[in-house]
Design a protein around this motif. Sequence first.
Motif, mmCIF file in Angstrom:
data_model
loop_
_atom_site.group_PDB
_atom_site.id
_atom_site.type_symbol
_atom_site.label_atom_id
_atom_site.label_comp_id
_atom_site.label_asym_id
_atom_site.label_seq_id
_atom_site.Cartn_x
_atom_site.Cartn_y
_atom_site.Cartn_z
ATOM 1 N N ASN A 46 1.582 5.924 -6.048
ATOM 2 C CA ASN A 46 2.443 5.122 -5.186
ATOM 3 C C ASN A 46 3.447 4.336 -6.018
ATOM 4 O OD1 ASN A 46 3.317 3.834 -2.770
ATOM 5 N ND2 ASN A 46 1.867 2.171 -3.071
ATOM 6 N N ALA A 47 2.972 3.766 -7.120
ATOM 7 C CA ALA A 47 3.837 2.956 -7.986
ATOM 8 C C ALA A 47 4.973 3.775 -8.588
ATOM 9 C CB ALA A 47 3.007 2.316 -9.096
ATOM 10 N N VAL A 48 4.707 5.037 -8.900
ATOM 11 C CA VAL A 48 5.758 5.895 -9.459
ATOM 12 C C VAL A 48 6.933 5.992 -8.492
ATOM 13 C CG1 VAL A 48 6.327 8.258 -10.143
ATOM 14 C CG2 VAL A 48 4.170 7.223 -10.902
ATOM 15 N N PHE A 49 6.631 6.168 -7.216
ATOM 16 C CA PHE A 49 7.684 6.321 -6.218
ATOM 17 C C PHE A 49 8.365 4.991 -5.909
ATOM 18 C CE2 PHE A 49 5.395 10.232 -5.788
ATOM 19 C CZ PHE A 49 6.332 11.149 -5.346
ATOM 20 N N ILE A 50 7.593 3.922 -5.853
ATOM 21 C CA ILE A 50 8.199 2.616 -5.581
ATOM 22 C C ILE A 50 9.065 2.178 -6.754
ATOM 23 C CG2 ILE A 50 7.713 0.168 -5.172
ATOM 24 C CD1 ILE A 50 5.359 1.018 -3.483
ATOM 25 N N GLU A 51 8.626 2.473 -7.969
ATOM 26 C CA GLU A 51 9.456 2.166 -9.137
ATOM 27 C C GLU A 51 10.778 2.933 -9.079
ATOM 28 O OE1 GLU A 51 6.847 3.125 -12.333
ATOM 29 O OE2 GLU A 51 5.852 1.169 -12.326
ATOM 30 N N LYS A 52 10.717 4.163 -8.634
ATOM 31 C CA LYS A 52 11.936 4.969 -8.479
ATOM 32 C C LYS A 52 12.879 4.327 -7.461
ATOM 33 C CE LYS A 52 13.325 9.485 -6.542
ATOM 34 N NZ LYS A 52 14.420 9.818 -7.451
ATOM 35 N N LEU A 53 12.341 3.951 -6.314
ATOM 36 C CA LEU A 53 13.162 3.303 -5.295
ATOM 37 C C LEU A 53 13.710 1.971 -5.790
ATOM 38 C CD1 LEU A 53 11.065 3.935 -2.036
ATOM 39 C CD2 LEU A 53 12.989 5.260 -2.914
ATOM 40 N N ASN A 54 12.897 1.257 -6.546
ATOM 41 C CA ASN A 54 13.315 -0.057 -7.027
ATOM 42 C C ASN A 54 14.428 0.055 -8.071
ATOM 43 O OD1 ASN A 54 12.944 -2.920 -6.847
ATOM 44 N ND2 ASN A 54 12.014 -2.858 -8.878
ATOM 45 N N GLU A 59 14.875 7.170 3.203
ATOM 46 C CA GLU A 59 15.804 6.152 3.698
ATOM 47 C C GLU A 59 15.107 5.159 4.625
ATOM 48 O OE1 GLU A 59 18.857 5.532 2.634
ATOM 49 O OE2 GLU A 59 18.428 7.139 1.189
ATOM 50 N N PHE A 60 14.182 5.652 5.423
ATOM 51 C CA PHE A 60 13.407 4.771 6.297
ATOM 52 C C PHE A 60 12.548 3.819 5.467
ATOM 53 C CE2 PHE A 60 9.655 3.843 8.951
ATOM 54 C CZ PHE A 60 10.268 3.340 10.085
ATOM 55 N N MET A 61 11.999 4.319 4.362
ATOM 56 C CA MET A 61 11.204 3.477 3.472
ATOM 57 C C MET A 61 12.056 2.363 2.864
ATOM 58 S SD MET A 61 8.908 6.425 1.599
ATOM 59 C CE MET A 61 8.382 5.325 0.290
ATOM 60 N N ILE A 62 13.226 2.717 2.381
ATOM 61 C CA ILE A 62 14.118 1.714 1.789
ATOM 62 C C ILE A 62 14.495 0.663 2.829
ATOM 63 C CG2 ILE A 62 16.420 1.345 0.819
ATOM 64 C CD1 ILE A 62 16.110 4.138 -0.501
ATOM 65 N N GLU A 63 14.831 1.118 4.010
ATOM 66 C CA GLU A 63 15.187 0.201 5.087
ATOM 67 C C GLU A 63 14.017 -0.736 5.417
ATOM 68 O OE1 GLU A 63 16.305 0.415 9.871
ATOM 69 O OE2 GLU A 63 16.385 2.215 8.629
ATOM 70 N N GLY A 90 0.832 -1.190 0.000
ATOM 71 C CA GLY A 90 0.000 0.000 0.000
ATOM 72 C C GLY A 90 0.873 1.249 0.000
ATOM 73 N N ILE A 91 0.348 2.334 0.527
ATOM 74 C CA ILE A 91 1.073 3.615 0.554
ATOM 75 C C ILE A 91 1.674 3.803 1.944
ATOM 76 C CG2 ILE A 91 0.884 6.104 0.227
ATOM 77 C CD1 ILE A 91 -1.636 5.470 -1.536
ATOM 78 N N ASN A 92 0.844 4.151 2.911
ATOM 79 C CA ASN A 92 1.167 4.104 4.331
ATOM 80 C C ASN A 92 -0.160 3.979 5.065
ATOM 81 O OD1 ASN A 92 1.878 7.199 3.292
ATOM 82 N ND2 ASN A 92 0.425 7.199 4.999
ATOM 83 N N ASN A 127 -0.272 11.091 2.749
ATOM 84 C CA ASN A 127 0.536 10.082 2.074
ATOM 85 C C ASN A 127 2.000 10.519 2.090
ATOM 86 O OD1 ASN A 127 -1.796 8.583 1.272
ATOM 87 N ND2 ASN A 127 -2.105 10.059 -0.386
ATOM 88 N N TYR A 128 2.896 9.565 2.082
ATOM 89 C CA TYR A 128 4.323 9.893 2.133
ATOM 90 C C TYR A 128 4.768 10.742 0.946
ATOM 91 C CZ TYR A 128 5.233 6.281 -1.393
ATOM 92 O OH TYR A 128 5.242 5.541 -2.554
ATOM 93 N N TYR A 129 4.013 10.707 -0.164
ATOM 94 C CA TYR A 129 4.410 11.449 -1.362
ATOM 95 C C TYR A 129 3.668 12.775 -1.519
ATOM 96 C CZ TYR A 129 0.293 8.887 -3.144
ATOM 97 O OH TYR A 129 -0.957 8.342 -3.307
ATOM 98 N N ASP A 130 2.856 13.169 -0.539
ATOM 99 C CA ASP A 130 2.072 14.399 -0.664
ATOM 100 C C ASP A 130 2.932 15.657 -0.686
ATOM 101 O OD1 ASP A 130 -0.291 13.024 -0.774
ATOM 102 O OD2 ASP A 130 -0.840 13.365 1.323
ATOM 103 N N ASP A 131 4.110 15.560 -0.121
ATOM 104 C CA ASP A 131 4.992 16.716 0.009
ATOM 105 C C ASP A 131 6.401 16.254 -0.364
ATOM 106 O OD1 ASP A 131 5.296 19.553 1.680
ATOM 107 O OD2 ASP A 131 7.031 18.240 1.892
ATOM 108 N N SER A 132 7.063 16.977 -1.251
ATOM 109 C CA SER A 132 8.374 16.537 -1.737
ATOM 110 C C SER A 132 9.412 16.477 -0.618
ATOM 111 C CB SER A 132 8.866 17.454 -2.861
ATOM 112 O OG SER A 132 8.948 18.802 -2.409
ATOM 113 N N LEU A 133 9.351 17.428 0.308
ATOM 114 C CA LEU A 133 10.285 17.414 1.425
ATOM 115 C C LEU A 133 9.999 16.237 2.347
ATOM 116 C CD1 LEU A 133 12.599 18.679 3.022
ATOM 117 C CD2 LEU A 133 10.912 20.191 4.122
#
Length: 227
Positions: free
Chosen positions: A181-189, A155-159, A60-62, A142-148
């Motif tokens: 959500n997928a856009v950000f997870i694809e970036k991390l992946n 880093e916490f998400m990756i961990e 999911g997202i969070n 959502n974790y992606y609502d704000d760029s900052l």
Amino acid sequence: MLRFVDRVIFFNQELVFKGNLPDNFQVINPFIDNPETMVVMSRFYHKYYNDNKQRRLILGINPSRKGAGVTGVPFTDTKRLATVCGIEMKSAHTHEVSSVFVYDMIEAYGGPERFYSDFYINSPFPLAIIRETKDGSWLNANYYDDSLLFEMVKEFMIESLKKHIDLGLDCSEVFVLGKKNAVFIEKLNREEKMFDKLTVLEHPRYIQQYKSKERDLYIDKYINAFL
């Protein structure tokens, strides 16, 4: 060898976010804030994950503040925790929109025993995030609502994602809920090379709010993707 349930409970027991957040954002950690959350979460995973079977991952997202932000179980509010899973939570009573769709989908899949035998659900940021509005009230964020915000929790998400993988999950195909959500997870992946394939499905909240007349079609879409 630790059972799957033991590994999940340990993950949740150790789950603490110590990073900074932008102004007006807060993290809810129900495992610290409410002692009963740890109790009902443990009962849930002992009921459905008391084995060493390898499962596929749904992301999911969070968590929301009325779903896993209370129960500690992703996409599960207290209503479905009691009526579907048979686990009562006495200190809170919540209804969460996404949980309605997810448990209808689970029923169509064959029920919670079959579904949870095949799948494990969590989020790249596994704690609830809330944001203060101008009138002083607090809403889900959502974790992606704000760029900052994203940069501060990245880093916490990756961990957290790597710890999920270490639970012993089958990561050959991971199901991601929500297109943004997928856009950000694809970036991390791309950066971390954690998952072989990402399959994107519409988020349950989006379906319930904007596509409710077509929800049966979306349930079929989920199940067809999972089979």
